[in-house]
Write a protein that holds these residues in place. Sequence first.
Motif, PDB file in Angstrom:
ATOM      1  N   PHE A 156     -11.371  67.323  38.619  1.00  0.00           N
ATOM      2  CA  PHE A 156     -10.108  67.201  39.283  1.00  0.00           C
ATOM      3  C   PHE A 156     -10.259  66.494  40.795  1.00  0.00           C
ATOM      4  N   ASN A 157      -9.231  65.925  41.236  1.00  0.00           N
ATOM      5  CA  ASN A 157      -9.252  64.973  42.317  1.00  0.00           C
ATOM      6  C   ASN A 157      -9.065  66.388  43.517  1.00  0.00           C
ATOM      7  N   GLY A 158      -9.965  66.844  44.093  1.00  0.00           N
ATOM      8  CA  GLY A 158     -10.162  68.009  44.771  1.00  0.00           C
ATOM      9  C   GLY A 158     -10.266  69.217  44.142  1.00  0.00           C
ATOM     10  N   PHE A 159      -9.423  69.943  43.884  1.00  0.00           N
ATOM     11  CA  PHE A 159      -9.619  71.283  43.020  1.00  0.00           C
ATOM     12  C   PHE A 159      -8.152  71.881  42.752  1.00  0.00           C
ATOM     13  N   ILE A 160      -7.974  72.674  41.765  1.00  0.00           N
ATOM     14  CA  ILE A 160      -6.690  73.314  41.569  1.00  0.00           C
ATOM     15  C   ILE A 160      -6.944  74.899  41.957  1.00  0.00           C
ATOM     16  N   ASP A 161      -5.760  75.453  42.470  1.00  0.00           N
ATOM     17  CA  ASP A 161      -5.798  76.855  42.939  1.00  0.00           C
ATOM     18  C   ASP A 161      -5.211  77.691  41.912  1.00  0.00           C
ATOM     19  N   LEU A 162      -5.799  78.507  41.333  1.00  0.00           N
ATOM     20  CA  LEU A 162      -5.331  79.738  40.234  1.00  0.00           C
ATOM     21  C   LEU A 162      -5.506  80.918  40.870  1.00  0.00           C
ATOM     22  N   ASP A 163      -5.649  81.024  42.192  1.00  0.00           N
ATOM     23  CA  ASP A 163      -5.787  82.719  42.785  1.00  0.00           C
ATOM     24  C   ASP A 163      -4.479  83.395  42.304  1.00  0.00           C
ATOM     25  N   SER A 164      -3.491  82.943  41.940  1.00  0.00           N
ATOM     26  CA  SER A 164      -2.166  83.530  41.741  1.00  0.00           C
ATOM     27  C   SER A 164      -1.976  84.119  40.486  1.00  0.00           C
ATOM     28  N   ILE A 209     -16.293  78.025  23.193  1.00  0.00           N
ATOM     29  CA  ILE A 209     -16.610  78.647  24.356  1.00  0.00           C
ATOM     30  C   ILE A 209     -15.758  77.958  25.460  1.00  0.00           C
ATOM     31  N   SER A 210     -14.879  78.748  26.354  1.00  0.00           N
ATOM     32  CA  SER A 210     -14.004  78.338  27.287  1.00  0.00           C
ATOM     33  C   SER A 210     -14.867  78.338  28.778  1.00  0.00           C
ATOM     34  N   THR A 211     -15.095  77.375  29.246  1.00  0.00           N
ATOM     35  CA  THR A 211     -15.813  77.137  30.590  1.00  0.00           C
ATOM     36  C   THR A 211     -14.920  76.750  31.790  1.00  0.00           C
ATOM     37  N   ILE A 212     -14.937  77.662  32.739  1.00  0.00           N
ATOM     38  CA  ILE A 212     -14.333  77.182  34.064  1.00  0.00           C
ATOM     39  C   ILE A 212     -15.522  76.612  35.121  1.00  0.00           C
ATOM     40  N   TYR A 213     -15.414  75.690  35.594  1.00  0.00           N
ATOM     41  CA  TYR A 213     -16.135  75.249  36.731  1.00  0.00           C
ATOM     42  C   TYR A 213     -15.431  75.493  38.124  1.00  0.00           C
ATOM     43  N   THR A 214     -15.974  76.101  38.942  1.00  0.00           N
ATOM     44  CA  THR A 214     -15.731  76.220  40.127  1.00  0.00           C
ATOM     45  C   THR A 214     -16.515  75.411  41.496  1.00  0.00           C
ATOM     46  N   GLU A 215     -16.019  75.281  42.418  1.00  0.00           N
ATOM     47  CA  GLU A 215     -16.678  74.684  43.656  1.00  0.00           C
ATOM     48  C   GLU A 215     -18.073  75.333  43.922  1.00  0.00           C
ATOM     49  N   ASN A 216     -19.016  74.416  44.089  1.00  0.00           N
ATOM     50  CA  ASN A 216     -20.442  75.207  44.400  1.00  0.00           C
ATOM     51  C   ASN A 216     -20.580  76.066  45.650  1.00  0.00           C
ATOM     52  N   TRP A 217     -20.543  77.246  45.591  1.00  0.00           N
ATOM     53  CA  TRP A 217     -20.695  78.037  46.775  1.00  0.00           C
ATOM     54  C   TRP A 217     -21.723  79.103  46.309  1.00  0.00           C
ATOM     55  N   VAL A 218     -22.073  79.380  45.132  1.00  0.00           N
ATOM     56  CA  VAL A 218     -23.153  80.400  44.886  1.00  0.00           C
ATOM     57  C   VAL A 218     -24.585  79.682  44.703  1.00  0.00           C
ATOM     58  N   ASN A 219     -24.905  78.499  44.402  1.00  0.00           N
ATOM     59  CA  ASN A 219     -26.206  77.937  44.205  1.00  0.00           C
ATOM     60  C   ASN A 219     -26.636  77.409  45.620  1.00  0.00           C
ATOM     61  N   SER A 220     -28.025  77.305  45.736  1.00  0.00           N
ATOM     62  CA  SER A 220     -28.549  76.861  46.780  1.00  0.00           C
ATOM     63  C   SER A 220     -28.409  75.616  47.328  1.00  0.00           C
ATOM     64  N   PRO A 221     -28.358  75.328  48.582  1.00  0.00           N
ATOM     65  CA  PRO A 221     -27.975  73.980  49.025  1.00  0.00           C
ATOM     66  C   PRO A 221     -28.979  72.950  48.618  1.00  0.00           C
TER      67      PRO A 221
END
Length: 229
Positions: free
Chosen positions: A104-112, A128-140
């Motif tokens: 996506f161009n940036g990200f989409i917010d599904l928090d609601s 298999i349905s996969t959702i990709y989220t911004e990398n904040w779990v993997n190491s730098p």
Amino acid sequence: MSRFKNFLQTSVDATKRALTWNVENLMPPAEKIIFNFGSKEELQKWHLYSDSQYGGLSSASLETKDCGIGFRGVFSGNLSSDVAPEARLKINRSGFCGMRSKKFNGFIDLDSYDTIMMKVKGDGRSYISTIYTENWVNSPGKEEDNSWQAFLFVPKGDWHIAKIPLDDYLPTWRGSIIDANMEMNPARVVGMSLSVNAEGGIPGTKIGTGDFQLEIDCIKAISCRFCRN
């Protein structure tokens, strides 16, 4: 006095209307369309992948189908456990195909929202349905997005409304479930995918090599806290 009462009542009514308008405008829509396969242009948002990239012999395609009342996406192909002779020492597994959205161009917010809903028509296989989220779990230094996966069973035959609660998506790393206490960040979704494997899936569903076909009408996010069935 009567004039004052009328003025006071008018002010109270106006305040109530203003508060109601503000609350309604703060409420998110009942659903959020993420992908709508009603046009050929929608397919440009996706790309295909399969074991053929590593020497396997599976194949996949993504096309549009005119159903008379509009277009639908058709993800189809053939799952093969065979590999090219020159790749037998290089490939770890075969028999898989997938379609992944371009980032996506940036990200989409599904928090609601709490549920992914898909209108699909399939062949009795598990997908298999996969959702990709911004990398904040993997190491730098690692550029791969975080991935969260859940099984999607699509009965053979008629159109089917599938609902997958976001809580059912498990954290994975290159297809394997991560044994860790982690939570998805639905406010930072950067992409999605649908895939199919020759082996594995929900017990009782169709498995094995051979043809597969999944028709897709739309993918949405909905709030379904009181209708999880």
